[in-house]
Design a protein around this motif. Sequence first.
Motif, PDB file in Angstrom:
ATOM      1  N   ARG A 162      -8.549   1.717 -10.343  1.00  0.00           N
ATOM      2  CA  ARG A 162      -8.333   2.532  -9.149  1.00  0.00           C
ATOM      3  C   ARG A 162      -8.704   1.774  -7.881  1.00  0.00           C
ATOM      4  N   SER A 163      -9.820   0.997  -7.952  1.00  0.00           N
ATOM      5  CA  SER A 163     -10.246   0.228  -6.783  1.00  0.00           C
ATOM      6  C   SER A 163      -9.218  -0.841  -6.424  1.00  0.00           C
ATOM      7  N   ALA A 171      -4.168  -0.153   0.585  1.00  0.00           N
ATOM      8  CA  ALA A 171      -4.816  -0.068   1.890  1.00  0.00           C
ATOM      9  C   ALA A 171      -4.730  -1.344   2.701  1.00  0.00           C
ATOM     10  N   VAL A 172      -4.759  -2.500   2.029  1.00  0.00           N
ATOM     11  CA  VAL A 172      -4.809  -3.761   2.765  1.00  0.00           C
ATOM     12  C   VAL A 172      -3.612  -3.939   3.706  1.00  0.00           C
ATOM     13  N   PRO A 173      -2.363  -3.646   3.295  1.00  0.00           N
ATOM     14  CA  PRO A 173      -1.255  -3.783   4.256  1.00  0.00           C
ATOM     15  C   PRO A 173      -1.429  -2.919   5.502  1.00  0.00           C
ATOM     16  N   TYR A 174      -1.921  -1.692   5.304  1.00  0.00           N
ATOM     17  CA  TYR A 174      -2.138  -0.818   6.467  1.00  0.00           C
ATOM     18  C   TYR A 174      -3.263  -1.338   7.351  1.00  0.00           C
TER      19      TYR A 174
END
Length: 311
Positions: free
Chosen positions: A23-24, A31-34
């Motif tokens: 999940r992490s 999340a990283v692209p955002y």
Amino acid sequence: MTAAAEPAAPSVPLAEEARRTHRSARWRRTAVPYLLLAPALITFGVFKAYPILDSLLLSFTTGSGAATRDAGLANYRRLLDDPLFWTALRNTAEILVVQVPLMLGLALLMAAGINSVLVRWRAVWRLGVFMPAVTGLVATGVMFAFLLNTEHGAVNWLLDAVGLPAVDWLGRPFWARMSVVLVLTWHYTGYNAVIYLAGLQGIPKELYEAAMVDGAGPVRRFTAITVPALRPVLLFTVVLSTIGTLQLFDEPYVLTGGGPDNATLTVSMYLYQNGFRYFDFGYASAVAYALTLLVSVLGAVQMRLMGERGT
């Protein structure tokens, strides 16, 4: 039986740990692209989206500061009955109709000449025709204000040298508009010529050779090969030049200040006057959105017509 089952007990926390790790990792991939886009999105929101939305809301108000109040569509109805707005729109349209075809025609001829096999030192020619485009607009306006000065300008001095009468370039409505056309043509023709030159260099030479074998002359080769091959580039420059001319501000502001008798008043100048001279920000915002609508409609029509011809 109990002793045999005991070694399987640690598998529960291991499986839970594996699920948490999965999940992490999935969250990081999501999340990283955002997070990487966040600075650009925040900058766009603060400096682009918010001013656009705020100015749209402002166009439905009147007054300024603490005295601002709702006006509904009053500012837009005022546009329809405002003679100065229609004068500014007519001036802008007249400059557009003369300047854009003249500039793009000269740019295409200039690019064709530079692309000719007979021309040497092409890099020098490209640099020379592009230099006006990097000149500051204010500096350009000031320079042409001196050149077109009725009493002491170099242009009238040249006219007098060849026996022609002097022209009141900045004092008569027609010649003032032609002065703006002259400045725009000088400033942007080389920029468009470099774009056309890049398009010309992408046309296969075999097409011209085959046309010459078939007996096609220079004019026929230009109309049957060059123009169709350059259609996407022509569309780009026509739309870009139209949008730029509709937003015309710097050149007439520096050169004539909108005069004489509002002959060179453009829509962008009228917007500026209402917003920063009379502080009527609501009406200035309405003018801005009317101009935006006009630019969008003309751009869409041009792309539709030229796009259909290209299919």
